[in-house]
Design a protein around this motif. Structure first.
Motif, PDB file in Angstrom:
ATOM      1  N   ASP A  36       0.863  -1.083   0.000  1.00 45.26           N
ATOM      2  CA  ASP A  36       0.130   0.007   0.103  1.00 45.26           C
ATOM      3  C   ASP A  36       0.891   1.111   0.127  1.00 45.26           C
ATOM      4  O   ASP A  36       1.449   1.899   0.904  1.00 45.26           O
ATOM      5  CB  ASP A  36      -0.897   0.013   1.202  1.00 45.26           C
ATOM      6  N   ARG A  37       1.319   1.829  -1.124  1.00 41.42           N
ATOM      7  CA  ARG A  37       1.848   3.026  -1.248  1.00 41.42           C
ATOM      8  C   ARG A  37       3.061   3.146  -0.662  1.00 41.42           C
ATOM      9  O   ARG A  37       3.415   3.703   0.526  1.00 41.42           O
ATOM     10  CB  ARG A  37       1.054   4.176  -1.079  1.00 41.42           C
ATOM     11  N   VAL A  38       4.073   1.922  -0.685  1.00 40.78           N
ATOM     12  CA  VAL A  38       5.565   1.954  -0.181  1.00 40.78           C
ATOM     13  C   VAL A  38       6.440   2.748  -0.848  1.00 40.78           C
ATOM     14  O   VAL A  38       6.617   2.492  -2.005  1.00 40.78           O
ATOM     15  CB  VAL A  38       5.893   0.664   0.096  1.00 40.78           C
ATOM     16  N   SER A  39       6.978   3.828  -0.194  1.00 44.30           N
ATOM     17  CA  SER A  39       8.204   4.336  -0.443  1.00 44.30           C
ATOM     18  C   SER A  39       9.544   3.999   0.305  1.00 44.30           C
ATOM     19  O   SER A  39       9.285   4.094   1.680  1.00 44.30           O
ATOM     20  CB  SER A  39       8.160   5.905  -0.631  1.00 44.30           C
ATOM     21  N   ILE A  40      10.543   3.448  -0.471  1.00 41.34           N
ATOM     22  CA  ILE A  40      11.697   3.133   0.343  1.00 41.34           C
ATOM     23  C   ILE A  40      12.987   3.136  -0.720  1.00 41.34           C
ATOM     24  O   ILE A  40      12.973   3.056  -1.725  1.00 41.34           O
ATOM     25  CB  ILE A  40      11.589   1.788   1.081  1.00 41.34           C
ATOM     26  N   ASP A  41      13.860   3.567  -0.014  1.00 40.12           N
ATOM     27  CA  ASP A  41      15.578   3.486  -0.802  1.00 40.12           C
ATOM     28  C   ASP A  41      16.228   2.573  -0.283  1.00 40.12           C
ATOM     29  O   ASP A  41      16.431   2.346   1.033  1.00 40.12           O
ATOM     30  CB  ASP A  41      16.147   4.962  -0.591  1.00 40.12           C
ATOM     31  N   PHE A  42      16.866   1.740  -0.971  1.00 42.91           N
ATOM     32  CA  PHE A  42      18.040   0.915  -0.596  1.00 42.91           C
ATOM     33  C   PHE A  42      19.302   1.696  -0.982  1.00 42.91           C
ATOM     34  O   PHE A  42      19.579   1.561  -2.151  1.00 42.91           O
ATOM     35  CB  PHE A  42      17.864  -0.601  -1.222  1.00 42.91           C
ATOM     36  N   HIS A  43      20.309   2.008  -0.277  1.00 42.42           N
ATOM     37  CA  HIS A  43      21.477   2.801  -0.424  1.00 42.42           C
ATOM     38  C   HIS A  43      22.453   1.893  -0.538  1.00 42.42           C
ATOM     39  O   HIS A  43      22.524   0.577  -0.102  1.00 42.42           O
ATOM     40  CB  HIS A  43      21.783   3.505   0.781  1.00 42.42           C
ATOM     41  N   GLN A  44      23.283   2.182  -1.726  1.00 35.78           N
ATOM     42  CA  GLN A  44      24.484   1.274  -1.888  1.00 35.78           C
ATOM     43  C   GLN A  44      25.473   0.975  -0.431  1.00 35.78           C
ATOM     44  O   GLN A  44      25.610   1.840   0.182  1.00 35.78           O
ATOM     45  CB  GLN A  44      25.419   1.764  -2.957  1.00 35.78           C
ATOM     46  N   ALA A  45      25.919  -0.150  -0.537  1.00 37.25           N
ATOM     47  CA  ALA A  45      26.856  -0.503   0.616  1.00 37.25           C
ATOM     48  C   ALA A  45      26.009  -0.507   1.796  1.00 37.25           C
ATOM     49  O   ALA A  45      26.752  -0.286   2.954  1.00 37.25           O
ATOM     50  CB  ALA A  45      27.941  -0.085   0.458  1.00 37.25           C
ATOM     51  N   GLU A  46      24.766  -0.920   1.733  1.00 43.08           N
ATOM     52  CA  GLU A  46      23.981  -1.041   3.347  1.00 43.08           C
ATOM     53  C   GLU A  46      23.399  -2.118   3.146  1.00 43.08           C
ATOM     54  O   GLU A  46      22.969  -2.637   2.079  1.00 43.08           O
ATOM     55  CB  GLU A  46      22.983   0.315   3.183  1.00 43.08           C
ATOM     56  N   PHE A  47      23.219  -2.680   4.333  1.00 43.47           N
ATOM     57  CA  PHE A  47      22.299  -4.007   4.385  1.00 43.47           C
ATOM     58  C   PHE A  47      20.985  -3.658   5.246  1.00 43.47           C
ATOM     59  O   PHE A  47      21.251  -3.209   6.376  1.00 43.47           O
ATOM     60  CB  PHE A  47      23.329  -4.869   5.565  1.00 43.47           C
ATOM     61  N   THR A  48      20.178  -4.111   4.654  1.00 41.85           N
ATOM     62  CA  THR A  48      18.572  -3.625   5.203  1.00 41.85           C
ATOM     63  C   THR A  48      17.976  -4.938   5.263  1.00 41.85           C
ATOM     64  O   THR A  48      17.900  -6.008   4.582  1.00 41.85           O
ATOM     65  CB  THR A  48      17.830  -2.911   4.228  1.00 41.85           C
ATOM     66  N   ALA A  49      17.454  -5.298   6.517  1.00 37.47           N
ATOM     67  CA  ALA A  49      16.535  -6.329   6.792  1.00 37.47           C
ATOM     68  C   ALA A  49      15.201  -5.884   6.958  1.00 37.47           C
ATOM     69  O   ALA A  49      14.731  -4.652   7.267  1.00 37.47           O
ATOM     70  CB  ALA A  49      16.926  -7.032   8.274  1.00 37.47           C
ATOM     71  N   ILE A  50      14.181  -6.592   6.211  1.00 37.73           N
ATOM     72  CA  ILE A  50      12.877  -6.424   6.068  1.00 37.73           C
ATOM     73  C   ILE A  50      12.127  -7.249   6.977  1.00 37.73           C
ATOM     74  O   ILE A  50      12.523  -8.435   6.854  1.00 37.73           O
ATOM     75  CB  ILE A  50      12.292  -6.450   4.744  1.00 37.73           C
TER      76      ILE A  50
END
Ligand SMILES: Nc1ncnc2c1ncn2[C@@H]1O[C@H](COP(=O)(O)OP(=O)(O)OP(=O)(O)O)[C@@H](O)[C@H]1O
Ligand SMILES: [Mg+2]
Length: 257
Positions: A36-50
């Protein structure tokens, strides 16, 4: 490429970005709003957990951003490429060249050695690996001496490290894993997570991982929380305890509403 200032660093390049991303399954009474209208950035050299409860849209978000699934509205870009503007063939090529995948089941070919499994996607694509990069990936997985072994001769954790090395080998823009340690015991899981974290720290890889496990999430630089298809919270520098605390907050909100 777009660069935005990030605390603690001068600039950060966006490896992938979703803007107002929605995904609706079905129609009418049976309609499910998975995102539902998700806005998100994944930056280079970053480790993101969802993270988020079952059915909150974690896999859907990953599949849409990775170009494995279509979306209903909004936009997604990988690097500077808008996925919505691509034809099927171009999308397939982008997935092959710019994205690495790690699955819960290791998906290694049993008849090939560890090393052959690692280079297989590039062999299929007819691409020569960057030998220096490949050497550093192989050094990091710490399986020297076992690279000639077949998957059946390796432990689960070792097999998954081979699968991670395979995802890293082509030096993709971004690596996605949907519960990559879901099938591993805690020790093997820790090996794989440590390896993923090192690929981010030492090689500058970008990694996005779905997980249910606060201990696994603590390996990431950032944790984002989904609930009912919406992005509801975000945590930098997570520990297992702070992640668990947030999860409890959502649980209690869920019960009172
Ligand atoms: N192919 C589909 N058709 C209809 N609904 C779907 C489909 N795939 C997913 N959904 C629904 O979309 C919502 C989000 O599903 P998703 O698989 O993204 O959840 P998840 O957060 O990954 O859950 P889990 O932790 O159980 O893997 C759920 O309500 C699910 O039932
Ligand atoms: Mg899922």
């Amino acid at each position: 490429m777009t660069t935005t200032p990030v605390a603690g660093r001068t600039t950060a390049t966006v490896a992938a970005r979703a803007t107002d991303l929605s995904k609706i399954y079905g129609q009418g009474e049976t309609q499910v709003v998975a995102l539902d209208r998700v806005s998100i950035d994944f930056h280079q050299a970053e480790f993101t957990a969802i993270m988020g409860p079952s059915g909150s849209g974690k896999s859907t978000l990953m599949h849409c951003v990775a170009g494995l699934d279509s979306f209903s509205s909004g936009s997604v870009r990988i690097g500077d490429t808008e996925l919505g503007s691509l034809k099927d063939k171009q999308l397939t090529r982008l997935r092959r060249d710019k994205i690495g995948f790690i699955f819960q089941a290791f998906n290694l070919l049993p008849t090939l050695t560890a090393l052959e499994n690692i280079t297989l996607p590039m062999d299929i694509a007819g691409r020569k690996p960057d030998q220096q990069w490949l050497d550093s990936v192989i050094e990091m997985i710490g399986l020297s001496g076992r690279l000639g072994h077949r998957p059946s001769e390796l432990s689960g954790g070792q097999q998954q490290r081979v699968a991670v090395a395979r995802a890293l080998a082509s030096r993709p823009e971004i690596i996605f894993g949907d519960e990559p340690t879901g099938n591993l015991d805690s020790r093997s899981g820790a090996e794989v997570l440590g390896f993923l974290r090192n690929s981010v720290r030492e090689l500058g890889q970008t990694v996005v991982m779905v997980t249910h496990d606060p201990v696994a999430a603590a390996y990431a630089d950032r944790v984002v929380f989904l609930a009912d298809g919406r992005l509801v919270d975000e945590l930098y520098g997570p520990t297992a305890d702070t992640v668990l605390d947030r999860m409890k907050q959502f649980d209690s909100k869920g019960r009172t509403s």
